[in-house]
Design a protein around this motif. Sequence first.
Motif, short mmCIF file in Angstrom:
data_model
loop_
_atom_site.label_atom_id
_atom_site.label_comp_id
_atom_site.label_asym_id
_atom_site.label_seq_id
_atom_site.Cartn_x
_atom_site.Cartn_y
_atom_site.Cartn_z
N THR A 14 42.24 29.02 43.76
CA THR A 14 42.17 30.27 44.53
C THR A 14 42.86 30.12 45.87
OG1 THR A 14 40.09 30.88 43.46
CG2 THR A 14 40.61 31.97 45.54
N HIS A 18 46.07 31.88 47.69
CA HIS A 18 45.92 32.44 49.04
C HIS A 18 47.05 31.93 49.95
CE1 HIS A 18 42.87 33.46 52.48
NE2 HIS A 18 43.93 34.25 52.48
N ALA A 40 41.21 39.51 48.49
CA ALA A 40 39.75 39.57 48.31
C ALA A 40 39.39 38.54 47.25
CB ALA A 40 39.31 40.97 47.87
N ILE A 41 38.44 37.66 47.58
CA ILE A 41 38.02 36.59 46.68
C ILE A 41 36.61 36.89 46.18
CG2 ILE A 41 37.52 34.12 46.50
CD1 ILE A 41 39.58 33.66 48.69
N ARG A 42 36.40 36.74 44.88
CA ARG A 42 35.07 36.97 44.31
C ARG A 42 34.49 35.66 43.81
NH1 ARG A 42 35.29 36.88 38.73
NH2 ARG A 42 37.38 37.08 37.82
N GLU A 43 33.17 35.60 43.85
CA GLU A 43 32.45 34.42 43.37
C GLU A 43 32.02 34.65 41.92
OE1 GLU A 43 28.45 31.78 44.52
OE2 GLU A 43 28.81 33.76 45.38
N PHE A 44 32.11 33.60 41.10
CA PHE A 44 31.57 33.70 39.75
C PHE A 44 30.06 33.90 39.84
CE2 PHE A 44 35.19 30.76 38.16
CZ PHE A 44 36.04 31.85 38.16
N GLU A 45 29.50 34.47 38.80
CA GLU A 45 28.06 34.74 38.78
C GLU A 45 27.29 33.44 39.03
OE1 GLU A 45 24.91 37.31 38.71
OE2 GLU A 45 27.03 37.83 38.46
N GLY A 81 26.55 28.04 43.03
CA GLY A 81 27.81 28.75 42.82
C GLY A 81 28.63 28.11 41.73
N SER A 84 35.15 30.28 42.22
CA SER A 84 35.69 31.51 42.80
C SER A 84 37.00 31.86 42.12
CB SER A 84 35.92 31.34 44.31
OG SER A 84 36.85 30.31 44.55
N ASP A 87 40.02 38.26 43.40
CA ASP A 87 39.56 39.56 42.92
C ASP A 87 40.66 40.61 43.04
OD1 ASP A 87 37.68 41.42 41.90
OD2 ASP A 87 37.21 42.11 43.93
N GLU A 88 41.35 40.61 44.19
CA GLU A 88 42.38 41.63 44.42
C GLU A 88 43.28 41.19 45.57
OE1 GLU A 88 42.73 46.42 45.58
OE2 GLU A 88 40.83 45.33 45.78
#
Length: 267
Positions: A14, A18, A40-45, A81, A84, A87-88
């Motif tokens: 990730t 970036h 925008a970075i998202r975390e895995f569930e 966690g 990551s 996301d967008e």
Amino acid sequence: MWRGLYIAASGMITETKHTDMIANNLANASTTGYKRDDMAIREFEPMLLRRINDNSADTKVTSFKGFRVEGNRAPIVGTLGLGSAVDEIATEHLQGAMQTTGNTYDFAISGQGYFVVNTIDGPRYTRDGGFYRSTNGTLLNMRGQEVLSSRGRSIRIPENAQRVNVSSDGRIYADGAEVAQLGFVQFAGKNAVIKQGDNLYRPQEGARPQQATGTIEQGMLEMSNTSIVTEMVELINNYRVYEAGSKAVQTQDTLLDKAVNDVGRTS
């Protein structure tokens, strides 16, 4: 241990993406009309962790300092966690600074709007208003693509024109006579257009152009909205996050090595 390797590696991947985005912003810090990107970075569930072998509230561990387990469920340790991902990558459509050039065919957009140019893929849109008149009078951008009028046609400036003026809504006058109107459009919603490359935008499926509400300034160019200082600070922070992920991978690798070669050794 394998999970730890994947979690740290996903973070490094990730941050690599970036870094590429920041490098692109820096490379275009002086590109006319360029709009910087942000990620925008998202975390895995995350996974909920509980203590094992603590199902009884009467054990010494779960009775520590009056702690009790509700029912027969093991006490909660916390969340873990699982990595990551990107996301967008969104474009910041903030107004860039205006620079006066004094050139007749330099145009800057104040507010919302795009110029329309003709490409091999069809009409495309740009904030770069650095144009010039070719030998046959056609108005072109710096890549040799035709600038289109509000009717979707190429624009020709009379060769003998002594004075060329452009109004705030894009009407072109040659020695006082109107010869064409610049294609000057905008789209509903900031995400209606996406970057194609070469400082051009293409519309998303279903997006329809409409008359722009901004104004055109002749003899000026809009600079990039990228701040070199901001990007460099973000790049340093990005490097530190990547380095932390790298050290996590090394630690996990060391633990795995000990588990295989020391703990798992048979006498």
